[in-house]
Design an enzyme around this catalytic site. Structure first.
Site, PDB file in Angstrom:
ATOM      1  N   HIS A 195      33.496  30.117  33.999  1.00  0.00           N
ATOM      2  CA  HIS A 195      34.764  30.848  34.064  1.00  0.00           C
ATOM      3  C   HIS A 195      34.940  31.818  32.915  1.00  0.00           C
ATOM      4  CE1 HIS A 195      35.620  28.056  37.324  1.00  0.00           C
ATOM      5  NE2 HIS A 195      36.325  29.065  37.784  1.00  0.00           N
ATOM      6  N   ARG A 302      43.641  33.380  41.038  1.00  0.00           N
ATOM      7  CA  ARG A 302      43.314  32.096  40.389  1.00  0.00           C
ATOM      8  C   ARG A 302      44.521  31.670  39.541  1.00  0.00           C
ATOM      9  NH1 ARG A 302      37.785  34.491  39.881  1.00  0.00           N
ATOM     10  NH2 ARG A 302      36.299  32.938  40.625  1.00  0.00           N
ATOM     11  N   ARG A 339      45.777  30.981  45.427  1.00  0.00           N
ATOM     12  CA  ARG A 339      45.084  29.690  45.451  1.00  0.00           C
ATOM     13  C   ARG A 339      45.856  28.693  44.599  1.00  0.00           C
ATOM     14  NH1 ARG A 339      39.082  29.023  43.102  1.00  0.00           N
ATOM     15  NH2 ARG A 339      40.133  29.214  41.107  1.00  0.00           N
ATOM     16  N   GLU A 442      33.635  25.203  49.224  1.00  0.00           N
ATOM     17  CA  GLU A 442      32.876  25.188  47.966  1.00  0.00           C
ATOM     18  C   GLU A 442      32.066  23.923  47.801  1.00  0.00           C
ATOM     19  OE1 GLU A 442      35.388  26.772  44.803  1.00  0.00           O
ATOM     20  OE2 GLU A 442      37.039  25.602  45.586  1.00  0.00           O
ATOM     21  N   ASN A 465      30.423  30.250  43.952  1.00  0.00           N
ATOM     22  CA  ASN A 465      30.107  29.764  42.591  1.00  0.00           C
ATOM     23  C   ASN A 465      29.980  28.244  42.602  1.00  0.00           C
ATOM     24  OD1 ASN A 465      30.642  32.418  42.018  1.00  0.00           O
ATOM     25  ND2 ASN A 465      32.707  32.028  41.267  1.00  0.00           N
ATOM     26  N   ASP A 466      30.946  27.598  43.221  1.00  0.00           N
ATOM     27  CA  ASP A 466      30.888  26.143  43.297  1.00  0.00           C
ATOM     28  C   ASP A 466      29.954  25.678  44.405  1.00  0.00           C
ATOM     29  OD1 ASP A 466      32.428  25.019  41.211  1.00  0.00           O
ATOM     30  OD2 ASP A 466      34.223  25.829  42.161  1.00  0.00           O
ATOM     31  N   ARG A 476      27.193  25.144  36.716  1.00  0.00           N
ATOM     32  CA  ARG A 476      27.271  26.604  36.632  1.00  0.00           C
ATOM     33  C   ARG A 476      27.557  27.091  35.221  1.00  0.00           C
ATOM     34  NH1 ARG A 476      32.977  27.488  39.925  1.00  0.00           N
ATOM     35  NH2 ARG A 476      33.244  29.394  38.729  1.00  0.00           N
ATOM     36  N   CYS A 513      34.641  34.777  48.173  1.00  0.00           N
ATOM     37  CA  CYS A 513      35.357  35.189  46.962  1.00  0.00           C
ATOM     38  C   CYS A 513      34.615  34.755  45.700  1.00  0.00           C
ATOM     39  CB  CYS A 513      36.788  34.659  46.950  1.00  0.00           C
ATOM     40  SG  CYS A 513      36.860  32.863  46.920  1.00  0.00           S
TER      41      CYS A 513
END
Ligand code: PEP
Ligand code: MG
Length: 579
Positions: A195, A302, A339, A442, A465-466, A476, A513
């Site tokens: 992140h 986010r 989200r 995810e 990403n996840d 990650r 996304c």
């Protein structure tokens, strides 16, 4: 020195080394005519600490070991020592740094000198310097700043651009650097989709993470070149190298200006397929930039960044409502996908919050109580967020997105909380509109149970990403395994293809996304898999759009099956495109 390239472009500037524990120290420039007042602040903090230490010494109980009194004497001496006080003053006078910044810069310089000392006793004095500096920083925090003046170095005539170097920067600290004086970042640790890296990318300034030794090898004030495309950091480069990079900097500025002209072009492939380009945002203020770059909505807000660095206090319903409303209003009727909070893993809340206490003993936070799991374990907070989001829906088009769903019980829990939140608003006579409900895909388990999810959700957003992290069992945020974090892995492609295919077949909206959506390496591949909605950092939008304008979606789709079967999909894909 090499690291992982996370945010494109070239930054050239002087190094500002910051200890990870001190990244939250304010960095800003002082107007020339306020320099003496700022030196006064420093002096005042020094006097306050001197008094504190003298009182501590005076009040030492008789039975206290005499080393304690001696230690306080050492601290008092360091407080007035020229190498701390005098040199810090110099940073303020010559560089116009604010006092906190000047003090932490000088502490870092001294800490290095102590680290290099042969004598162990002297080496240990580093901790004393740090403690004294910490006390002074606390004294200054109590008094507050003189007029803080954030801005670009250029605004202050003749001062050099600055690059931040730290062992690590937490995502919550990184967000505070939005709009700050730094023109680039280097960290020792971190993965490409951590992140911290994501926030750096959203700031659209060159950054390299996972550079391992960076904060040890780079010294305060060194000249640095950060090549955010190649993941290279150069320390005190020669004039020839510098000139080469300045040239590249100018080239990339020209390229950006050229791409900016695509802003108003509709995003349509050569064969007439419309592709929706959405923005990912972290703060409501980002929506203005999203609109400027031509995004047709927000695909991912986010919201967890509203919950961080709050000293244990979480935002209340009204504060959240204001934040969501301002993002929704700024988008002027375009959809905003909000989200629900995704804290946990590499985005912890502050120490004092309920969740953090629960987290303290989590052995593996990425597999622990994060995202919807956390929300469902804090029902009052979850409902509060849902009410705030629903209230914002009265001001525009809002979609509600749930992170990390995998279980039917989570879907039921979410529906139940949403039903209650709506009922509470109805009872209070508070207006809201109906919102579509979406699931983030995810977790491989979610990707593999699309028929079930399709029965419960209106739309889907794939968090690659996840999804990659959990499919390949690769953290990650860990640079040690970054080489195994592979979006081209056949298993990842299989899941992506299945999810996009299932949603398209059911006629439900699906987007990506995760970082893959904004990476031009994957634009054609995602089009080939049938994706028609991409959500990314606003800065990435023009180059992705350019790829779309040049793509023939029908031709690309014909290559998809061969790639899905290949042992080495990346190679097979590139060969197909070339041939
Ligand atoms: C993702 O996982 O791809 C995603 C978009 O969510 P985040 O990066 O915030 O975990
Ligand atoms: Mg995610």
């Amino acid at each position: 020195m090499f690291g992982l390239p996370v945010s494109r472009g070239v930054a050239i500037g002087r190094a500002v080394l910051v200890a990870s524990s001190r990244v939250d120290v304010a960095h800003y420039y002082i107007e020339p005519d306020r320099v003496q007042a700022e030196v006064g602040r420093l002096r005042h903090a020094r006097d306050t600490v001197a008094e504190e230490l003298s009182i501590l010494k005076r009040d030492l109980p008789a039975e206290a070991p005499h080393e304690l009194a001696a230690l306080l004497d050492v601290h008092l001496m360091l407080l007035h020592d020229e190498m701390l006080a005098g040199a810090t003053k110099q940073w303020i006078e010559t560089r116009h740094y604010n006092a906190e910044w000047a003090l932490s810069a000088q502490t870092e310089v001294l800490a290095r000198q102590f680290d290099d000392m042969e004598d162990e006793y002297l080496r240990e004095r580093k901790a004393d310097i740090e403690q004294v500096a910490e006390r002074m920083l606390r004294a200054m925090a109590k008094e507050g700043p003189l007029l803080p003046l954030r801005g670009h170095p250029r605004d202050f005539g003749g001062e050099d651009p600055l690059v931040l170097v730290a062992n690590d920067i937490a995502p919550a600290d990184m967000i505070q650097f939005k709009g700050s004086v730094f023109t680039g970042f280097v960290t020792d640790v971190g993965g490409k989709t951590s992140h911290t890296a994501i926030v750096a990318r959203s700031m659209d300034i060159p950054a390299v993470v996972g550079a391992r030794e960076a904060s040890r090898l780079i010294r305060q004030d060194d000249w640095l070149i950060i090549d955010g495309d190649a993941g290279v950091v150069l320390i005190n480069p020669s004039p020839i190298v510098l000139e080469e990079y300045r040239f590249r900097q100018r080239q990339s500025e020209l390229e950006r200006a050229r791409l900016d002209r695509l802003r108003h072009r509709p995003s349509v492939t050569l064969d007439g397929q419309s592709v929706e380009l959405l923005a990912n945002i972290e703060l409501p203020a980002d929506s203005a930039i999203a609109l400027e770059t031509g995004a047709v909505g927000v695909g991912l807000f986010r919201t967890e960044f509203l919950f961080m660095t709050r000293n244990g206090e979480l935002p209340g319903e009204d504060e959240q409502y204001e934040a969501y409303r301002s993002a929704v209003e700024a988008m002027k009727g375009l959809p905003v996908t909000i989200r629900t909070v995704d804290v946990g893993a590499d985005k912890p809340l502050d120490r004092l919050t309920v969740s953090e206490l629960k987290h303290e003993h989590a052995l593996n936070p990425a597999l622990g109580l994060r995202a919807i799991r956390w929300s469902l374990s804090e029902p009052a907070m979850f409902r509060q967020q849902l009410r705030a989001i629903l209230r914002a829906s009265a001001h525009g088009k809002v979609r509600l997105l749930i992170p990390m769903v995998a279980h039917l019980s989570e879907i039921r829990g979410t529906m139940d909380a949403l039903g209650r939140a709506k009922q509470q608003l109805i009872d209070a006579g508070t207006p809201f509109n109906d919102v579509e409900l979406g699931a983030m895909i995810e977790i491989p388990a979610a990707a593999m149970t699309m028929p079930m999810l399709l029965r419960h959700f209106d739309f889907f957003s794939i968090g690659t990403n996840d999804l990659i992290q959990y499919t390949l069992a690769i953290d990650r945020a860990d640079e040690a395994v970054a080489h195994l974090y592979e979006p081209w892995h056949p298993a990842v492609l299989r899941l992506l293809s299945d999810v996009i295919g299932a949603a398209n077949k059911a006629g439900k909206h699906v987007s990506v996304c995760g970082e893959m959506a904004g990476d031009v390496e994957f634009t054609e591949l995602l089009l080939a898999l049938g994706l028609r909605s991409f959500s990314m950092h606003p800065a990435q939008l023009p180059s992705v759009k350019q790829r779309i304008l040049r793509a023939d979606a029908a031709r690309l789709a014909r290559y998809a099956s061969a790639v899905m079967e290949a042992d080495e999909p990346a190679k097979a894909w590139k060969a197909a495109l070339a041939g």
